[in-house]
Design a protein around this motif. Structure first.
Motif, PDB file in Angstrom:
ATOM      1  N   ILE A  76       0.834  -1.201   0.000  1.00  0.00           N
ATOM      2  CA  ILE A  76       0.000   0.000   0.000  1.00  0.00           C
ATOM      3  C   ILE A  76       0.869   1.250   0.000  1.00  0.00           C
ATOM      4  CG2 ILE A  76      -1.613   1.363   1.413  1.00  0.00           C
ATOM      5  CD1 ILE A  76      -2.895  -1.284   2.251  1.00  0.00           C
ATOM      6  N   ALA A  77       1.994   1.189   0.717  1.00  0.00           N
ATOM      7  CA  ALA A  77       2.915   2.329   0.798  1.00  0.00           C
ATOM      8  C   ALA A  77       3.871   2.402  -0.393  1.00  0.00           C
ATOM      9  CB  ALA A  77       3.703   2.272   2.103  1.00  0.00           C
ATOM     10  N   ARG A  78       3.595   1.643  -1.444  1.00  0.00           N
ATOM     11  CA  ARG A  78       4.367   1.668  -2.698  1.00  0.00           C
ATOM     12  C   ARG A  78       5.756   1.051  -2.580  1.00  0.00           C
ATOM     13  NH1 ARG A  78       3.317   7.208  -6.155  1.00  0.00           N
ATOM     14  NH2 ARG A  78       1.079   7.421  -5.785  1.00  0.00           N
ATOM     15  N   GLU A  79       5.941   0.135  -1.655  1.00  0.00           N
ATOM     16  CA  GLU A  79       7.208  -0.574  -1.525  1.00  0.00           C
ATOM     17  C   GLU A  79       6.925  -2.072  -1.599  1.00  0.00           C
ATOM     18  OE1 GLU A  79       9.905   0.992  -1.659  1.00  0.00           O
ATOM     19  OE2 GLU A  79       9.541   3.005  -0.882  1.00  0.00           O
ATOM     20  N   ILE A  80       7.978  -2.888  -1.580  1.00  0.00           N
ATOM     21  CA  ILE A  80       7.812  -4.339  -1.650  1.00  0.00           C
ATOM     22  C   ILE A  80       9.052  -4.991  -1.063  1.00  0.00           C
ATOM     23  CG2 ILE A  80       8.890  -4.740  -3.915  1.00  0.00           C
ATOM     24  CD1 ILE A  80       6.476  -6.603  -4.524  1.00  0.00           C
ATOM     25  N   ASP A  81       8.893  -6.199  -0.580  1.00  0.00           N
ATOM     26  CA  ASP A  81      10.010  -6.967  -0.025  1.00  0.00           C
ATOM     27  C   ASP A  81       9.979  -8.367  -0.630  1.00  0.00           C
ATOM     28  OD1 ASP A  81      11.945  -8.274   1.398  1.00  0.00           O
ATOM     29  OD2 ASP A  81      11.278  -7.586   3.369  1.00  0.00           O
ATOM     30  N   LEU A  82      10.945  -8.647  -1.493  1.00  0.00           N
ATOM     31  CA  LEU A  82      11.032  -9.944  -2.157  1.00  0.00           C
ATOM     32  C   LEU A  82      12.006 -10.897  -1.475  1.00  0.00           C
ATOM     33  CD1 LEU A  82      11.025  -8.785  -5.898  1.00  0.00           C
ATOM     34  CD2 LEU A  82       9.104  -9.645  -4.547  1.00  0.00           C
ATOM     35  N   SER A  83      12.506 -10.499  -0.307  1.00  0.00           N
ATOM     36  CA  SER A  83      13.505 -11.326   0.369  1.00  0.00           C
ATOM     37  C   SER A  83      12.907 -12.142   1.515  1.00  0.00           C
ATOM     38  CB  SER A  83      14.626 -10.436   0.932  1.00  0.00           C
ATOM     39  OG  SER A  83      14.151  -9.601   1.976  1.00  0.00           O
ATOM     40  N   VAL A  84      11.572 -12.193   1.635  1.00  0.00           N
ATOM     41  CA  VAL A  84      10.953 -12.808   2.810  1.00  0.00           C
ATOM     42  C   VAL A  84      11.292 -14.296   2.934  1.00  0.00           C
ATOM     43  CG1 VAL A  84       9.094 -11.134   3.064  1.00  0.00           C
ATOM     44  CG2 VAL A  84       8.808 -13.043   1.471  1.00  0.00           C
ATOM     45  N   ALA A  85      11.302 -15.018   1.823  1.00  0.00           N
ATOM     46  CA  ALA A  85      11.597 -16.452   1.889  1.00  0.00           C
ATOM     47  C   ALA A  85      13.043 -16.691   2.312  1.00  0.00           C
ATOM     48  CB  ALA A  85      11.333 -17.113   0.537  1.00  0.00           C
ATOM     49  N   SER A  86      13.952 -15.862   1.811  1.00  0.00           N
ATOM     50  CA  SER A  86      15.354 -15.995   2.201  1.00  0.00           C
ATOM     51  C   SER A  86      15.559 -15.591   3.655  1.00  0.00           C
ATOM     52  CB  SER A  86      16.229 -15.126   1.289  1.00  0.00           C
ATOM     53  OG  SER A  86      16.121 -15.547  -0.056  1.00  0.00           O
ATOM     54  N   THR A  87      14.768 -14.630   4.121  1.00  0.00           N
ATOM     55  CA  THR A  87      14.804 -14.261   5.537  1.00  0.00           C
ATOM     56  C   THR A  87      14.378 -15.442   6.403  1.00  0.00           C
ATOM     57  OG1 THR A  87      14.338 -11.937   5.050  1.00  0.00           O
ATOM     58  CG2 THR A  87      13.864 -12.697   7.285  1.00  0.00           C
ATOM     59  N   ILE A  88      13.343 -16.156   5.962  1.00  0.00           N
ATOM     60  CA  ILE A  88      12.908 -17.366   6.675  1.00  0.00           C
ATOM     61  C   ILE A  88      14.042 -18.376   6.740  1.00  0.00           C
ATOM     62  CG2 ILE A  88      11.393 -19.382   6.520  1.00  0.00           C
ATOM     63  CD1 ILE A  88       9.234 -17.556   5.390  1.00  0.00           C
ATOM     64  N   ALA A  89      14.722 -18.582   5.615  1.00  0.00           N
ATOM     65  CA  ALA A  89      15.811 -19.567   5.562  1.00  0.00           C
ATOM     66  C   ALA A  89      16.948 -19.182   6.494  1.00  0.00           C
ATOM     67  CB  ALA A  89      16.314 -19.693   4.126  1.00  0.00           C
ATOM     68  N   LEU A  90      17.332 -17.906   6.495  1.00  0.00           N
ATOM     69  CA  LEU A  90      18.434 -17.463   7.351  1.00  0.00           C
ATOM     70  C   LEU A  90      18.044 -17.559   8.820  1.00  0.00           C
ATOM     71  CD1 LEU A  90      21.264 -16.332   7.514  1.00  0.00           C
ATOM     72  CD2 LEU A  90      20.323 -14.030   7.250  1.00  0.00           C
ATOM     73  N   SER A  91      16.823 -17.154   9.152  1.00  0.00           N
ATOM     74  CA  SER A  91      16.361 -17.250  10.541  1.00  0.00           C
ATOM     75  C   SER A  91      16.342 -18.703  11.003  1.00  0.00           C
ATOM     76  CB  SER A  91      14.961 -16.651  10.670  1.00  0.00           C
ATOM     77  OG  SER A  91      14.948 -15.276  10.368  1.00  0.00           O
ATOM     78  N   ILE A 135      12.472  -2.904  -4.833  1.00  0.00           N
ATOM     79  CA  ILE A 135      12.462  -4.157  -5.579  1.00  0.00           C
ATOM     80  C   ILE A 135      13.889  -4.582  -5.938  1.00  0.00           C
ATOM     81  CG2 ILE A 135      12.176  -3.071  -7.872  1.00  0.00           C
ATOM     82  CD1 ILE A 135      10.324  -5.435  -8.562  1.00  0.00           C
ATOM     83  N   VAL A 136      14.756  -3.616  -6.240  1.00  0.00           N
ATOM     84  CA  VAL A 136      16.154  -3.933  -6.554  1.00  0.00           C
ATOM     85  C   VAL A 136      16.888  -4.391  -5.295  1.00  0.00           C
ATOM     86  CG1 VAL A 136      18.345  -2.980  -7.346  1.00  0.00           C
ATOM     87  CG2 VAL A 136      16.224  -2.355  -8.513  1.00  0.00           C
ATOM     88  N   ILE A 137      16.695  -3.657  -4.202  1.00  0.00           N
ATOM     89  CA  ILE A 137      17.382  -3.985  -2.954  1.00  0.00           C
ATOM     90  C   ILE A 137      16.967  -5.360  -2.451  1.00  0.00           C
ATOM     91  CG2 ILE A 137      17.509  -3.394  -0.496  1.00  0.00           C
ATOM     92  CD1 ILE A 137      19.333  -1.739  -2.272  1.00  0.00           C
ATOM     93  N   SER A 143      19.044 -12.887  -2.606  1.00  0.00           N
ATOM     94  CA  SER A 143      20.201 -13.732  -2.947  1.00  0.00           C
ATOM     95  C   SER A 143      21.217 -13.762  -1.808  1.00  0.00           C
ATOM     96  CB  SER A 143      20.861 -13.211  -4.220  1.00  0.00           C
ATOM     97  OG  SER A 143      19.961 -13.228  -5.310  1.00  0.00           O
ATOM     98  N   LEU A 144      21.384 -12.612  -1.129  1.00  0.00           N
ATOM     99  CA  LEU A 144      22.357 -12.535  -0.038  1.00  0.00           C
ATOM    100  C   LEU A 144      21.985 -13.452   1.117  1.00  0.00           C
ATOM    101  CD1 LEU A 144      24.782 -11.191   1.406  1.00  0.00           C
ATOM    102  CD2 LEU A 144      23.187  -9.411   2.190  1.00  0.00           C
ATOM    103  N   TYR A 145      20.758 -13.350   1.605  1.00  0.00           N
ATOM    104  CA  TYR A 145      20.347 -14.158   2.754  1.00  0.00           C
ATOM    105  C   TYR A 145      20.344 -15.643   2.413  1.00  0.00           C
ATOM    106  CZ  TYR A 145      18.619  -9.620   4.447  1.00  0.00           C
ATOM    107  OH  TYR A 145      18.516  -8.305   4.836  1.00  0.00           O
TER     108      TYR A 145
END
Length: 266
Positions: A76-91, A135-137, A143-145
């Motif tokens: 809604i705030a015009r942003e996005i996070d595509l790293s959520v699955a990798s965050t799960i893996a790292l956690s 989206i770029v970040i 990939s990093l996580y």
């Protein structure tokens, strides 16, 4: 003259939405599809509407749905996070190593939440402080996580979790109501209240409507978006706790491909 203007204004007011107009909206369409799926499956199998079968089905989406709650606000705030699955893996990986070192369940939960929060804050800082595209970040941190997870685990699996840890992802709080689904219901109510009944939610909509206008209206857009990224990371950490508990092990491929599923659900 005033009476004529009043009558003209009444004529120009949009008519209240009827039943069929509401049915044709996006939410009505999804509700109709859901009901159709239930009817078809109930006719196809007499066991489909069994309460335990429906309860077991919730395990397939609960962890994703928990992440969707803050993700919807971020979108809604015009942003996005595509790293959520990798965050799960790292956690999950960090929790696995902590469990192997003898850490008990309460601290494991804190570790999972903490790693997720740090990942979300890292994404938010890069986006808000350096004015970079989310989206770029988050494609980069995705990939990093995941890469860090593969470096730490290789092809091995970690499964030295305490017995009490399994209840978080497999336990039931009342009858067929699982702890995971009960937690999701509570969180959904909290996020709905925050989005629709608080200043924080109104600021989220204002930023999504016009970030520049929101900034000049006195809203600290960067700080607000940083909080949203942190919330997404925190809920990803919670999803990691639940998923790891349910599976009973950690692998580098855990939650692989969940990014698109979460964004689609949002």
């Amino acid at each position: 003259m005033s009476k004529m203007m009043t009558s003209e204004a009444i004529k120009n007011e949009p008519a209240p939405a009827g039943f069929f107009q509401r049915l044709l909206c996006w939410e009505g369409f999804l509700l109709a599809v859901t009901l159709a799926v239930f009817v078809v499956n109930a006719l196809a199998s007499p066991y489909f509407l069994n309460i335990w079968n429906l309860s077991d089905a919730t395990f397939n989406f609960t962890e994703k749905a928990i992440i969707v709650l803050p993700m919807a606000m971020l979108i809604i705030a015009r942003e996005i996070d595509l790293s959520v699955a990798s965050t799960i893996a790292l956690s999950s990986t960090v929790m696995g190593f902590c469990a192997a070192a003898g850490v008990d369940t309460p601290l494991l939960v804190c570790v999972g939440l903490g790693v997720g929060l740090l990942c979300g804050l890292f994404n938010g800082i890069l986006v808000t402080r350096f004015n970079l595209s989310s989206i770029v970040i988050t494609i980069g941190t995705m990939s990093l996580y995941r890469g860090i997870t593969y470096i730490l685990l290789g092809d091995q699996a970690l499964n030295s979790y305490p017995d009490s840890f399994a209840w978080l992802g497999q336990g039931y709080v009342f009858g067929a109501l699982s702890f995971e689904f009960a937690l999701f219901i509570v969180l959904a109510a909290v996020f709905a209240f925050v989005l629709h009944r608080t200043n924080f939610g109104r600021r989220t909509y204002a930023i999504g409507n016009n970030p520049t206008g929101a900034w000049y209206s006195g809203i600290n857009v960067k700080r607000h978006n940083l909080i949203l990224f942190a919330l997404v990371g925190l809920m990803s950490g919670l999803a990691s706790v639940l998923l790891t508990s349910r599976l009973g092990s950690t692998r580098p491929t855990i939650a692989m491909g969940w990014e698109l599923a979460v964004v689609t659900m949002a």
